[in-house]
Design an enzyme around this catalytic site. Sequence first.
Site, PDB file in Angstrom:
ATOM      1  N   ARG A  15      83.856  73.010  10.568  1.00 11.37           N
ATOM      2  CA  ARG A  15      83.380  74.314  10.112  1.00 11.37           C
ATOM      3  C   ARG A  15      81.916  74.525  10.503  1.00 11.37           C
ATOM      4  O   ARG A  15      81.590  75.271  11.410  1.00 11.37           O
ATOM      5  CB  ARG A  15      83.561  74.441   8.588  1.00 11.37           C
ATOM      6  N   ASP A  16      81.018  73.838   9.847  1.00  9.04           N
ATOM      7  CA  ASP A  16      79.590  74.028  10.090  1.00  9.04           C
ATOM      8  C   ASP A  16      79.217  73.656  11.525  1.00  9.04           C
ATOM      9  O   ASP A  16      78.340  74.271  12.129  1.00  9.04           O
ATOM     10  CB  ASP A  16      78.799  73.169   9.088  1.00  9.04           C
ATOM     11  N   HIS A 207      72.477  67.173   2.633  1.00 11.74           N
ATOM     12  CA  HIS A 207      72.975  67.785   3.883  1.00 11.74           C
ATOM     13  C   HIS A 207      71.758  67.923   4.797  1.00 11.74           C
ATOM     14  O   HIS A 207      70.984  68.859   4.667  1.00 11.74           O
ATOM     15  CB  HIS A 207      73.596  69.146   3.566  1.00 11.74           C
ATOM     16  N   HIS A 209      69.726  67.986   8.533  1.00  8.57           N
ATOM     17  CA  HIS A 209      69.752  68.288   9.964  1.00  8.57           C
ATOM     18  C   HIS A 209      68.712  67.412  10.662  1.00  8.57           C
ATOM     19  O   HIS A 209      67.723  67.007  10.055  1.00  8.57           O
ATOM     20  CB  HIS A 209      69.471  69.773  10.206  1.00  8.57           C
ATOM     21  N   CYS A 240      70.734  74.004  15.771  1.00 12.92           N
ATOM     22  CA  CYS A 240      69.876  74.660  14.790  1.00 12.92           C
ATOM     23  C   CYS A 240      69.455  76.003  15.372  1.00 12.92           C
ATOM     24  O   CYS A 240      68.685  76.035  16.333  1.00 12.92           O
ATOM     25  CB  CYS A 240      68.646  73.811  14.482  1.00 12.92           C
ATOM     26  N   ASN A 249      73.154  69.403  12.685  1.00 10.92           N
ATOM     27  CA  ASN A 249      73.667  68.431  11.728  1.00 10.92           C
ATOM     28  C   ASN A 249      73.512  66.998  12.209  1.00 10.92           C
ATOM     29  O   ASN A 249      73.705  66.695  13.381  1.00 10.92           O
ATOM     30  CB  ASN A 249      75.161  68.686  11.492  1.00 10.92           C
TER      31      ASN A 249
END
Length: 306
Positions: A15-16, A207, A209, A240, A249
């Site tokens: 998804r992300d 979470h 990055h 990003c 990520n």
Amino acid sequence: MSMPQTVKLVEVGPRDGLQNEKETIPAEVKIELVDRLSAAGFPNIEAASFVSPKWVPQMATSAEVMDRIARRSGAIYSVLVPNMKGFEAAVAARADEVVIFGAASEAFSQKNINCSIAESIARFDEVARAAKAQGIRLRGSISCSLGCPYQGAVTPAAVADVVRRLRDLGCDEIDIADTIGVGTAGQVAQLFEHLSSLFPIDRLAGHFHDTYGQALANILAALQAGVGIFHSSVAGLGGCPYAKGATGNVATEDVVYLLRGLGIHTGVDLEAVVDAGQFISAHLGRKAASRAGNAIAARRAAQLSA
């Protein structure tokens, strides 16, 4: 505080990770990716998003993906929902968990969705009540928790305010996301210490990055603060959008390698994750953004040719 002996990894690549890819990825490829990740042993996979295809075209096949994946018993398959229409689609797709979201930065909230943080969270009240009524897990995600592309620094107090709002909606878990990857280990330690008095530390997730190369250091700092849930993306999928050319990520392979080295149990098969990362990277026509994944793949290739 001693580090947890077991960590829950939430795989967000399908998804992300994939949502910002410009080239349309066929449903079959997404399904195979999720199935490979399920087989690798992830306890939680963020598999899809029920947002308008007008805004996120890549997620237009979410219903088909959720319908056709091979679900592993006991695993949680999560979907992002922006409103009741998305929630109803998630229910129809048999999602185990719905994810709602807000930002810790007023500037980010206004720039992206044209409303205040308080207004953005209030919009999810109906979704939260519906999820609770139907026994569906509810997760809240807070972006820009360690910095914002528009206003710069974000204070722990600002993050705490959003944690309180999501807690009061009944979230089972809350993600603390460093959306632009600017956070450092000292900031992370301070932030989680601050938040642990508001919400159980074992239900807060990190979470991170890797824009500035700090994600693994930040995960270690969060572990030392008692955090036991982390998000990662296979092959480091997901750029990003606020830092051109930067990675997004943190790569799952790198996180699993780190945790394995610390003797922390995840239940995730690193070799299978490497295979999944190489599979999706080959489809996208580029090298995986995972140092551990690429190193393991290169070592395998060398052994085969020896």
